[in-house]
Design a protein around this motif. Structure first.
Motif, PDB file in Angstrom:
ATOM      1  N   LEU A 301       0.710  -1.006  -0.016  1.00  8.87           N
ATOM      2  CA  LEU A 301       0.325  -0.209  -0.286  1.00  8.87           C
ATOM      3  C   LEU A 301       0.530   1.556  -0.148  1.00  8.87           C
ATOM      4  N   CYS A 302       2.018   1.281   1.082  1.00 16.90           N
ATOM      5  CA  CYS A 302       2.885   2.372   0.822  1.00 16.90           C
ATOM      6  C   CYS A 302       3.174   2.280  -0.509  1.00 16.90           C
ATOM      7  N   LEU A 303       3.881   1.737  -1.068  1.00 20.20           N
ATOM      8  CA  LEU A 303       4.185   1.492  -2.621  1.00 20.20           C
ATOM      9  C   LEU A 303       3.290   2.496  -3.815  1.00 20.20           C
ATOM     10  N   ARG A 304       1.970   1.893  -3.635  1.00 22.38           N
ATOM     11  CA  ARG A 304       1.262   2.106  -4.433  1.00 22.38           C
ATOM     12  C   ARG A 304       0.707   3.487  -4.584  1.00 22.38           C
ATOM     13  N   ASP A 305       0.393   3.719  -2.824  1.00 17.24           N
ATOM     14  CA  ASP A 305       0.021   5.223  -2.602  1.00 17.24           C
ATOM     15  C   ASP A 305       1.127   6.127  -1.937  1.00 17.24           C
ATOM     16  N   LEU A 306       1.887   5.689  -1.970  1.00 18.96           N
ATOM     17  CA  LEU A 306       3.246   6.874  -1.694  1.00 18.96           C
ATOM     18  C   LEU A 306       2.923   7.853  -0.566  1.00 18.96           C
ATOM     19  N   ALA A 307       1.793   6.975   0.096  1.00 17.15           N
ATOM     20  CA  ALA A 307       1.583   7.237   1.950  1.00 17.15           C
ATOM     21  C   ALA A 307       1.902   5.881   2.488  1.00 17.15           C
ATOM     22  N   PRO A 308       2.195   6.204   3.956  1.00 16.63           N
ATOM     23  CA  PRO A 308       2.465   7.504   4.766  1.00 16.63           C
ATOM     24  C   PRO A 308       4.002   7.995   4.247  1.00 16.63           C
ATOM     25  N   GLN A 309       3.978   9.038   4.134  1.00 18.05           N
ATOM     26  CA  GLN A 309       5.581   9.758   3.990  1.00 18.05           C
ATOM     27  C   GLN A 309       5.776  10.304   5.354  1.00 18.05           C
ATOM     28  N   VAL A 310       7.225  10.318   5.108  1.00 14.24           N
ATOM     29  CA  VAL A 310       7.984  10.377   6.495  1.00 14.24           C
ATOM     30  C   VAL A 310       8.332  11.824   5.939  1.00 14.24           C
ATOM     31  N   ASP A 311       8.546  13.273   6.895  1.00 13.88           N
ATOM     32  CA  ASP A 311       8.641  14.246   6.593  1.00 13.88           C
ATOM     33  C   ASP A 311       9.130  14.708   8.293  1.00 13.88           C
ATOM     34  N   VAL A 312      10.349  15.626   7.588  1.00 15.52           N
ATOM     35  CA  VAL A 312      11.181  15.945   9.073  1.00 15.52           C
ATOM     36  C   VAL A 312      11.155  18.038   8.491  1.00 15.52           C
ATOM     37  N   PRO A 313      10.571  18.577   9.411  1.00 19.99           N
ATOM     38  CA  PRO A 313      11.166  20.750   9.691  1.00 19.99           C
ATOM     39  C   PRO A 313      11.868  21.012   9.036  1.00 19.99           C
ATOM     40  N   GLU A 314      12.421  21.528   7.758  1.00 16.21           N
ATOM     41  CA  GLU A 314      13.863  22.006   7.592  1.00 16.21           C
ATOM     42  C   GLU A 314      14.859  22.976   8.511  1.00 16.21           C
ATOM     43  N   ALA A 315      13.884  23.339   9.723  1.00 13.66           N
ATOM     44  CA  ALA A 315      15.069  23.705  10.769  1.00 13.66           C
ATOM     45  C   ALA A 315      15.894  22.732  11.359  1.00 13.66           C
ATOM     46  N   VAL A 316      15.120  21.758  11.522  1.00 12.40           N
ATOM     47  CA  VAL A 316      15.247  20.712  12.515  1.00 12.40           C
ATOM     48  C   VAL A 316      15.922  19.665  11.249  1.00 12.40           C
ATOM     49  N   ARG A 317      15.819  19.030  10.346  1.00 14.87           N
ATOM     50  CA  ARG A 317      16.421  19.046   9.634  1.00 14.87           C
ATOM     51  C   ARG A 317      17.885  19.507   9.561  1.00 14.87           C
ATOM     52  N   VAL A 318      17.674  20.085   9.781  1.00 13.75           N
ATOM     53  CA  VAL A 318      19.251  20.541   9.379  1.00 13.75           C
ATOM     54  C   VAL A 318      20.912  20.563   9.865  1.00 13.75           C
ATOM     55  N   ARG A 319      19.743  20.831  11.525  1.00 12.85           N
ATOM     56  CA  ARG A 319      21.139  20.741  12.317  1.00 12.85           C
ATOM     57  C   ARG A 319      21.137  19.127  12.686  1.00 12.85           C
ATOM     58  N   ALA A 320      19.991  18.834  12.730  1.00 22.79           N
ATOM     59  CA  ALA A 320      20.024  16.815  12.629  1.00 22.79           C
ATOM     60  C   ALA A 320      21.529  16.293  11.635  1.00 22.79           C
ATOM     61  N   LEU A 321      21.568  16.781  10.848  1.00 21.01           N
ATOM     62  CA  LEU A 321      22.254  16.642  10.009  1.00 21.01           C
ATOM     63  C   LEU A 321      23.336  16.258   9.930  1.00 21.01           C
ATOM     64  N   ALA A 322      23.831  17.685  10.811  1.00 26.49           N
ATOM     65  CA  ALA A 322      25.504  17.659  10.814  1.00 26.49           C
ATOM     66  C   ALA A 322      26.177  16.488  11.507  1.00 26.49           C
ATOM     67  N   PRO A 323      25.122  16.061  12.985  1.00 28.76           N
ATOM     68  CA  PRO A 323      25.715  14.739  13.467  1.00 28.76           C
ATOM     69  C   PRO A 323      25.585  13.802  12.771  1.00 28.76           C
ATOM     70  N   ILE A 324      24.898  13.385  11.548  1.00 26.32           N
ATOM     71  CA  ILE A 324      24.554  12.126  11.187  1.00 26.32           C
ATOM     72  C   ILE A 324      26.214  12.323   9.932  1.00 26.32           C
ATOM     73  N   GLN A 325      26.522  13.404   9.100  1.00 30.54           N
ATOM     74  CA  GLN A 325      27.622  13.380   8.450  1.00 30.54           C
ATOM     75  C   GLN A 325      28.647  13.014   9.333  1.00 30.54           C
ATOM     76  N   ARG A 326      28.827  13.387  10.967  1.00 32.18           N
ATOM     77  CA  ARG A 326      29.753  13.089  11.872  1.00 32.18           C
ATOM     78  C   ARG A 326      29.949  12.130  11.896  1.00 32.18           C
ATOM     79  N   MET A 327      29.243  11.257  12.230  1.00 34.39           N
ATOM     80  CA  MET A 327      29.333   9.863  12.340  1.00 34.39           C
ATOM     81  C   MET A 327      29.768   9.119  11.115  1.00 34.39           C
ATOM     82  N   LEU A 328      28.851   9.356  10.406  1.00 33.60           N
ATOM     83  CA  LEU A 328      28.842   8.599   8.722  1.00 33.60           C
ATOM     84  C   LEU A 328      30.453   8.784   8.568  1.00 33.60           C
ATOM     85  N   GLU A 329      31.506   9.822   8.694  1.00 30.43           N
ATOM     86  CA  GLU A 329      32.363  10.051   8.855  1.00 30.43           C
ATOM     87  C   GLU A 329      33.331   9.510   9.048  1.00 30.43           C
ATOM     88  N   LEU A 330      32.538   9.369  10.259  1.00 27.91           N
ATOM     89  CA  LEU A 330      33.597   8.372  11.274  1.00 27.91           C
ATOM     90  C   LEU A 330      33.681   7.367  11.313  1.00 27.91           C
TER      91      LEU A 330
END
Ligand code: 13P
Ligand code: SF4
Length: 332
Positions: A301-330
């Motif tokens: 159903l989720c492939l058929r309807d493309l729902a439900p989707q996960v969303d992250v508010p942009e301001a949160v996303r930008v701040r959450a990205l840095a520590p994830i990237q740090r992990m991927l680099e390490l």
């Protein structure tokens, strides 16, 4: 002082409600394959998913491997068969792709037990500390963190921080394991826990070890010390599968969510794999009730309807990205 862990709304062992879809299992599989192509979608699945879902996925892995796969995919749609924080991490890494999940309510007791506003106030007690958060947390908690880790790289990441003062959240059992392995008894810890790994019983494990004296115990670091002290090897889900392949033991007692046994048994068809027992014999508490909310029908159903989707508010996303990237680099 630490905040108490909030228990999740879904009780362990509760069956996952699934919508009825008027397709036979074979038709379901064919439709999923067709839609995956039509949508240019990639299906990522965690080892704790139902075996049918694992078998249909393009990639099955642990949390780190799934984040790495999400970071480099060129698909237009990411279908994430796991729990919410995993799909959220994929969205943080891919803001312009659609990230869909079979069930939006597939949460996690660790993530749910560490609400960001409470965590933020708690952190105020520890100025000057580096905040290391286990990936099993919300995007908002990631945004309050300096570096993310998973069970496969937590020790390495804490060691890489040298003698910096560290707050570790939200899993107290993984935290205790890391403190021991990295020789950091001073780690400040949020007192969260996984409802699945907490239910394993040391008493019943010892009974099992007596009945299987040749068996080696292997365990996920989300288990409590009563289980870890008996383990010959402690690792992430993928680390446990790798160890099962390379160790000489012919019998293994496996202390983690039972979904892992599907892939592990395939890799070691001649070995006897025994799931570690929960205290209550009558419950299937070694199944994650959140992971098990996902079903083949909901995947279709989720492939058929493309729902439900996960969303992250942009301001949160930008701040959450840095520590994830740090992990991927390490982690390379
Ligand atoms: P892994 O990163 O080892 O796959 O663990 C994820 C998880 O949620 C364990 O409960
Ligand atoms: Fe969260 Fe535990 Fe389920 Fe993993 S097994 S997703 S830590 S509740």
């Amino acid at each position: 002082m630490s905040e108490p862990t909030k228990l999740p709304v879904v009780a362990a062992g509760q069956p996952a409600p699934s919508p009825s879809v008027d397709l036979s299992p074979d038709e379901l599989e064919r439709e999923i394959a067709r839609l995956r192509k039509e949508r240019n979608a990639v299906i990522l699945a965690h080892y704790y998913q139902e075996s049918e879902i694992q078998d249909l996925a393009d990639f099955v892995g642990d949390s780190l491997q799934l984040s790495q796969a999400a970071a480099k995919t060129d698909a237009d749609v990411i279908v994430f068969c796991g729990v919410h924080f995993m799909a959220e991490t994929a969205k943080i890494l891919n803001p312009h792709k659609a990230v869909v999940v079979p069930d939006l309510d597939a949460g996690c007791s660790l993530a749910d037990g560490c609400p960001a506003p409470v965590f933020q106030r708690w952190l105020e007690q520890f100025p000057g500390h580096t905040v290391v958060s286990y990936i099993n947390c919300s995007a908002e908690v990631k945004a309050l963190s300096d570096v993310i880790c998973t069970s496969s790289n937590a020790v390495k990441i804490v060691k890489a921080l040298g003698d910096q003062k560290i707050v570790f959240a939200p899993d107290r059992h993984l935290g205790a394991f890391v403190a021991k392995e990295a020789n950091r008894p001073d780690l400040v810890m949020w007192q969260g826990a996984c409802i699945v790994h907490e239910t394993f019983s040391e008493r019943r494990l010892i009974e099992l070890m007596v009945r299987h004296p040749e068996a080696e115990v292997i365990a996920h670091p989300e288990c409590h010390e009563g289980i870890l002290r008996h383990a010959k090897h402690v690792a992430s889900t993928s680390g446990l599968i790798t160890y099962a392949k390379r160790c000489e033991a012919k019998e293994l007692i496996v202390a983690t969510e039972s979904g892992i046994l599907h892939k592990m048994q395939r890799e070691v068809p001649d070995k006897l794999l025994i799931p570690a027992p929960p205290e209550d014999e009558s419950c299937s508490c070694n199944e994650c009730p959140f992971m098990r909310r996902n079903t083949l029908e909901k995947l279709y159903l989720c492939l058929r309807d493309l729902a439900p989707q996960v969303d992250v508010p942009e301001a949160v996303r930008v701040r959450a990205l840095a520590p994830i990237q740090r992990m991927l680099e390490l982690s390379v």
